[in-house]
Design a protein around this motif. Structure first.
Motif, PDB file in Angstrom:
ATOM      1  N   UNK A  44       0.692  -1.189   0.548  1.00 48.63           N
ATOM      2  CA  UNK A  44       0.030  -0.189   0.169  1.00 48.63           C
ATOM      3  C   UNK A  44       1.038   1.161  -0.138  1.00 48.63           C
ATOM      4  N   UNK A  45       2.193   1.723   0.740  1.00 53.45           N
ATOM      5  CA  UNK A  45       2.172   2.049   1.312  1.00 53.45           C
ATOM      6  C   UNK A  45       3.419   3.290  -0.631  1.00 53.45           C
ATOM      7  N   UNK A  46       4.070   1.135  -0.240  1.00 49.27           N
ATOM      8  CA  UNK A  46       4.811   1.839  -2.309  1.00 49.27           C
ATOM      9  C   UNK A  46       3.777   2.051  -3.393  1.00 49.27           C
ATOM     10  N   UNK A  47       2.650   2.177  -3.092  1.00 51.80           N
ATOM     11  CA  UNK A  47       1.833   2.577  -3.796  1.00 51.80           C
ATOM     12  C   UNK A  47       1.306   4.174  -4.392  1.00 51.80           C
ATOM     13  N   UNK A  48       1.326   4.448  -2.635  1.00 47.40           N
ATOM     14  CA  UNK A  48       1.026   5.633  -2.799  1.00 47.40           C
ATOM     15  C   UNK A  48       2.256   6.235  -2.738  1.00 47.40           C
ATOM     16  N   UNK A  49       3.073   5.663  -2.617  1.00 48.30           N
ATOM     17  CA  UNK A  49       4.678   6.703  -2.637  1.00 48.30           C
ATOM     18  C   UNK A  49       5.102   7.544  -4.284  1.00 48.30           C
ATOM     19  N   UNK A  50       4.307   5.658  -5.007  1.00 45.40           N
ATOM     20  CA  UNK A  50       4.309   5.974  -6.395  1.00 45.40           C
ATOM     21  C   UNK A  50       2.995   6.843  -7.054  1.00 45.40           C
ATOM     22  N   UNK A  51       1.949   7.160  -6.708  1.00 45.63           N
ATOM     23  CA  UNK A  51       1.223   7.558  -7.025  1.00 45.63           C
ATOM     24  C   UNK A  51       1.326   9.622  -6.302  1.00 45.63           C
ATOM     25  N   UNK A  52       2.170   9.747  -5.533  1.00 42.35           N
ATOM     26  CA  UNK A  52       2.610  11.058  -4.854  1.00 42.35           C
ATOM     27  C   UNK A  52       3.710  11.174  -5.762  1.00 42.35           C
ATOM     28  N   UNK A  53       4.572  10.552  -6.158  1.00 41.46           N
ATOM     29  CA  UNK A  53       5.565  11.038  -7.264  1.00 41.46           C
ATOM     30  C   UNK A  53       6.698  10.975  -6.455  1.00 41.46           C
ATOM     31  N   UNK A  55       9.250  -4.863  -5.904  1.00 44.02           N
ATOM     32  CA  UNK A  55       8.551  -4.827  -7.088  1.00 44.02           C
ATOM     33  C   UNK A  55       8.037  -3.070  -7.521  1.00 44.02           C
ATOM     34  N   UNK A  56       7.362  -2.937  -6.957  1.00 44.34           N
ATOM     35  CA  UNK A  56       6.588  -1.724  -7.287  1.00 44.34           C
ATOM     36  C   UNK A  56       7.004  -0.688  -7.855  1.00 44.34           C
ATOM     37  N   UNK A  57       8.378  -0.317  -6.764  1.00 42.66           N
ATOM     38  CA  UNK A  57       8.979   0.994  -6.858  1.00 42.66           C
ATOM     39  C   UNK A  57       9.915   0.133  -7.962  1.00 42.66           C
ATOM     40  N   UNK A  58      10.572  -0.271  -8.321  1.00 34.79           N
ATOM     41  CA  UNK A  58      11.458  -0.451  -9.769  1.00 34.79           C
ATOM     42  C   UNK A  58      11.261   0.102 -10.606  1.00 34.79           C
TER      43      UNK A  58
END
Ligand code: B12
Length: 214
Positions: free
Chosen positions: A22-31, A74-77
């Motif tokens: 969840x946090x990784x997806x949030x990090x991606x969404x927030x740039x 994997x989400x952040x890569x």
């Protein structure tokens, strides 16, 4: 941003894979800068390591935390790879964790950062024999062999690898980089490695410096 970084670190400290995703997806969404996001995950795992040393957490929890780390990575890569500059000649690198050692997370991080920096990384995984490193290095005409060791019992096998390359008469064909929790600059000097990477970012810098592409 500090909030998302806190969530990433917290998810690892609580060995909670769902929360890490969840946090990784949030990090991606927030740039959020992926380097900072991955750094927050690593901070969490290292803190958990300290708790493990004090026997405040145990192996099963560490395993769960490592899985959470890998899932979030994997989400952040892909975000990290977006920063990769196309058009550079990819320099072949062989990377792995040395024989007897199954620690994977830090080595994966280094592999990811090297790939992002434009290197052509061939990851042999964990528990890799010195002969296997050489076999792959020959196959892909590697310039760099990067070797992780996380335990005092496996660190000497990094030296075995260098001795093996020496014995085969191919030591000068490769830049050997060493790293991992128990590795220090002193150890790297002692075994005559070409370079030591304290973390993933430092490893990219030293690799470029030794190849004179920095
Ligand atoms: C996670 C973990 C595990 C997980 C690994 C899961 C996985 N898939 O990776 C599991 C639970 C499987 C595990 C197992 C064991 N572990 Co363990 N583990 C850890 C722990 C808590 C964190 C390691 C980690 O991932 N850190 C986060 C990453 C990001 O940091 P890092 O690995 O240091 O990587 C960074 C740098 O070192 C560098 N780097 C890493 N690799 C490379 C490679 C190169 C080429 C370069 C240049 C740089 C570089 O860049 C990275 C990014 O910044 C450490 C504690 C610690 N403080 O290290 C213990 C630790 C390494 N484990 C330890 C032990 C003893 C074991 C076991 C023997 C436990 C047991 N009794 O069964 C087994 C080992 C089995 C084996 N044969 O390998 C000890 C080693 C002690 C020692 N000094 O010898 C430690 C230090 C814990 C402790 N204090 O007791 N472990």
């Amino acid at each position: 941003m500090a909030d998302v970084l806190g969530k990433l670190k917290g998810a690892i400290l609580e060995f909670d894979e769902d929360a890490a995703l969840e946090a990784a997806k949030e990090a991606v969404a927030e740039g959020v800068d992926p380097v900072k996001a991955i750094g927050a995950l690593a901070e969490g795992l290292n803190e958990l390591g300290e708790a493990f040393e004090k026997m405040e957490v145990f192996l099963p929890e560490i395993m769960l935390a490592s899985d959470a780390f890998k899932a979030a990575l994997e989400i952040l890569e892909p975000e990290l790879k977006k920063t990769h500059k196309e058009g550079e000649k990819a320099i072949p690198v062989v990377i792995g964790t040395i024989q007897g050692d199954v620690h994977q997370v830090g080595k994966d991080m280094v592999a990811t950062f090297l790939t992002t920096a434009g290197f052509d990384v061939h990851d042999l995984g964990v528990d890799v024999a010195p002969s296997r490193f050489l076999e792959e290095a020959k196959k892909i005409d590697a310039k760099i062999i990067a070797v992780a060791a996380l335990m005092s019992t496996t660190r000497p096998v990094q030296k075995d690898l260098i001795d093996f390359l020496e014995a085969k008469g191919v030591r000068d064909n490769y830049i050997v980089l060493v790293g991992g929790g128990v590795v220090t600059q002193e150890w790297a000097d002692e075994i005559k490695a070409d370079g030591y990477g304290q973390d993933a970012i430092a490893t990219v810098e030293i690799a470029k410096k030794l190849l004179h592409v920095a």
